[in-house]
Design a protein around this motif. Sequence first.
Motif, mmCIF file in Angstrom:
data_model
loop_
_atom_site.group_PDB
_atom_site.id
_atom_site.type_symbol
_atom_site.label_atom_id
_atom_site.label_comp_id
_atom_site.label_asym_id
_atom_site.label_seq_id
_atom_site.Cartn_x
_atom_site.Cartn_y
_atom_site.Cartn_z
ATOM 1 N N PHE A 102 -18.609 -107.774 27.920
ATOM 2 C CA PHE A 102 -17.560 -108.282 28.798
ATOM 3 C C PHE A 102 -17.993 -108.230 30.268
ATOM 4 O O PHE A 102 -17.758 -109.176 31.031
ATOM 5 C CB PHE A 102 -16.281 -107.454 28.609
ATOM 6 C CG PHE A 102 -15.706 -107.539 27.221
ATOM 7 C CD1 PHE A 102 -15.763 -108.715 26.496
ATOM 8 C CD2 PHE A 102 -15.110 -106.428 26.631
ATOM 9 C CE1 PHE A 102 -15.242 -108.799 25.220
ATOM 10 C CE2 PHE A 102 -14.582 -106.502 25.356
ATOM 11 C CZ PHE A 102 -14.651 -107.693 24.647
ATOM 12 N N ARG A 106 -18.538 -111.561 32.848
ATOM 13 C CA ARG A 106 -17.851 -111.717 34.137
ATOM 14 C C ARG A 106 -18.864 -111.885 35.270
ATOM 15 O O ARG A 106 -18.718 -112.776 36.123
ATOM 16 C CB ARG A 106 -16.990 -110.488 34.426
ATOM 17 C CG ARG A 106 -15.678 -110.410 33.661
ATOM 18 C CD ARG A 106 -14.888 -109.207 34.161
ATOM 19 N NE ARG A 106 -13.545 -109.150 33.602
ATOM 20 C CZ ARG A 106 -13.195 -108.376 32.576
ATOM 21 N NH1 ARG A 106 -14.104 -107.603 32.001
ATOM 22 N NH2 ARG A 106 -11.954 -108.354 32.144
ATOM 23 N N LEU A 141 -19.304 -115.683 24.097
ATOM 24 C CA LEU A 141 -18.529 -114.468 23.851
ATOM 25 C C LEU A 141 -17.617 -114.637 22.645
ATOM 26 O O LEU A 141 -17.471 -113.731 21.817
ATOM 27 C CB LEU A 141 -17.708 -114.138 25.097
ATOM 28 C CG LEU A 141 -17.038 -112.757 25.145
ATOM 29 C CD1 LEU A 141 -18.052 -111.644 24.937
ATOM 30 C CD2 LEU A 141 -16.304 -112.573 26.475
ATOM 31 N N HIS A 319 -10.828 -105.998 20.618
ATOM 32 C CA HIS A 319 -11.869 -106.749 21.324
ATOM 33 C C HIS A 319 -11.426 -108.167 21.652
ATOM 34 O O HIS A 319 -11.854 -108.726 22.657
ATOM 35 C CB HIS A 319 -13.165 -106.766 20.511
ATOM 36 C CG HIS A 319 -13.023 -107.256 19.113
ATOM 37 N ND1 HIS A 319 -12.437 -106.516 18.131
ATOM 38 C CD2 HIS A 319 -13.414 -108.409 18.536
ATOM 39 C CE1 HIS A 319 -12.466 -107.197 17.003
ATOM 40 N NE2 HIS A 319 -13.044 -108.351 17.216
ATOM 41 N N ALA A 323 -11.341 -109.658 25.313
ATOM 42 C CA ALA A 323 -12.074 -110.891 25.604
ATOM 43 C C ALA A 323 -11.185 -111.903 26.303
ATOM 44 O O ALA A 323 -11.627 -112.612 27.211
ATOM 45 C CB ALA A 323 -12.638 -111.474 24.318
ATOM 46 N N VAL A 326 -11.136 -111.256 29.838
ATOM 47 C CA VAL A 326 -12.371 -111.758 30.455
ATOM 48 C C VAL A 326 -12.257 -113.257 30.705
ATOM 49 O O VAL A 326 -12.637 -113.756 31.768
ATOM 50 C CB VAL A 326 -13.593 -111.448 29.572
ATOM 51 C CG1 VAL A 326 -14.851 -112.067 30.165
ATOM 52 C CG2 VAL A 326 -13.782 -109.946 29.429
#
Length: 433
Positions: A102, A106, A141, A319, A323, A326
Amino acid sequence: MKTKSKARAYSRATTITYDTKDHLDIIFRLHGSVWRPVIGFCIFNTLLTLAIILLKQNGIDLTFKDRGHSFMSVLVSFLVVSRNGIVYSRYMEARAYLGDLFRHSRELIQYSAILTMQDDRPGPLMREWRFKLARQTIILLEVTLGFLSFRSQGENVWDNSTMDEIDKAELRKRFNLRENIIQESVVANHSAEEINGETPIFLLYNLKKLIADHVDYNLAPHVNKEMKFYTCVDSFSTAYYGLKRLITTPFPFPLIQMGRTFLFFWVFTLPFALVNDMGEVYVADLAIIFFLTYGYVGLEFVSMEMDDPFGDDENDFNHVGMARAVFEDIYLVVYDSCGGEDASRLRHMFGEVHDDYHEEYKAGHHRKATEIDDSIVIYAAEDSPPQAPKSSIASNGSKRVSFNSMYNSTNGGGNYAPSDSSGSEDYEDAFAV
């Protein structure tokens, strides 16, 4: 290995939260605890103890001295506690790698905006390059998390992603697939898990190619700036390989087999030794057996719960929720560097987050949302411009921060604000301060 649900409902999974000061809530809560799987063992062992007591009262004594049982308890405790400690270490290592995925996602998008901000040749191509970089990062991702959750269920992980058909066709060609279906008979010497595990590697390669193609987008970053991009991708790759190593290297089976065998043998022969040792204190026998069974068998179930923390089980990592946070941070960077139209287009590609955010909030998550306000950034109709907000006060009474107060709405410095400044320039983010 735990069986994971194939449905997208796994995205609703939320991390269990609790108040460490509320003793009663912690002791009696069922959600997220091991009471459900363990209670059957506790009841069975208590009934077994009761049966031994009744038989002894009727002249049938099945008990034995606890000397040998005491020696065995040392080995059982060592096996159970050491397995629990090793699994917990693996659990925290997986969480650290997940955080690296993550963080570097970013940072890559932030660097793409900041390190090209002072480029002397700004234009639509730079804006397009930033947009593609953000989109491919989100897809990477998304697919990576899909592999972690559904790696061995015979489905390819890109089915539910927003990858375009050209990339999907390239993946099918790479793995010799028919349509979108992983077939063992079609893919020689490759299992579904191996194919899914190679997909993020392929997407990492595509991401590096996009960075290397910056010249085609009228960009000329200094070599040190370009290396920043590659460093982020390499760090993402390192975290992914670390996660892949953990999930493809299970806890050694002989240790699990030995520990489980000694555990169940010791636990279910404990009533015979305890009744002999305790004498006629029968109520105490039943209580001690119940809680000793809960303690020892419960620790084994805790290890089983932490052994595979990806999926939709109660104690798995949230998760997907992390995500999505993110993704929202990426949308904000795209808005700042490319404008509201590109941020809106990117967000439309990956769906909404409002429902998931509200579910997380109800479950005890209090991270403030970062989603772009639909009423401002996303057009209500195809040719209808967004309306500026009437007030800078959030519905809960707190003040919201306007993007106009965070940066100058000019076209200088590589920041591309929307051409229509009447509405989307007044975008408010969802951070309440």
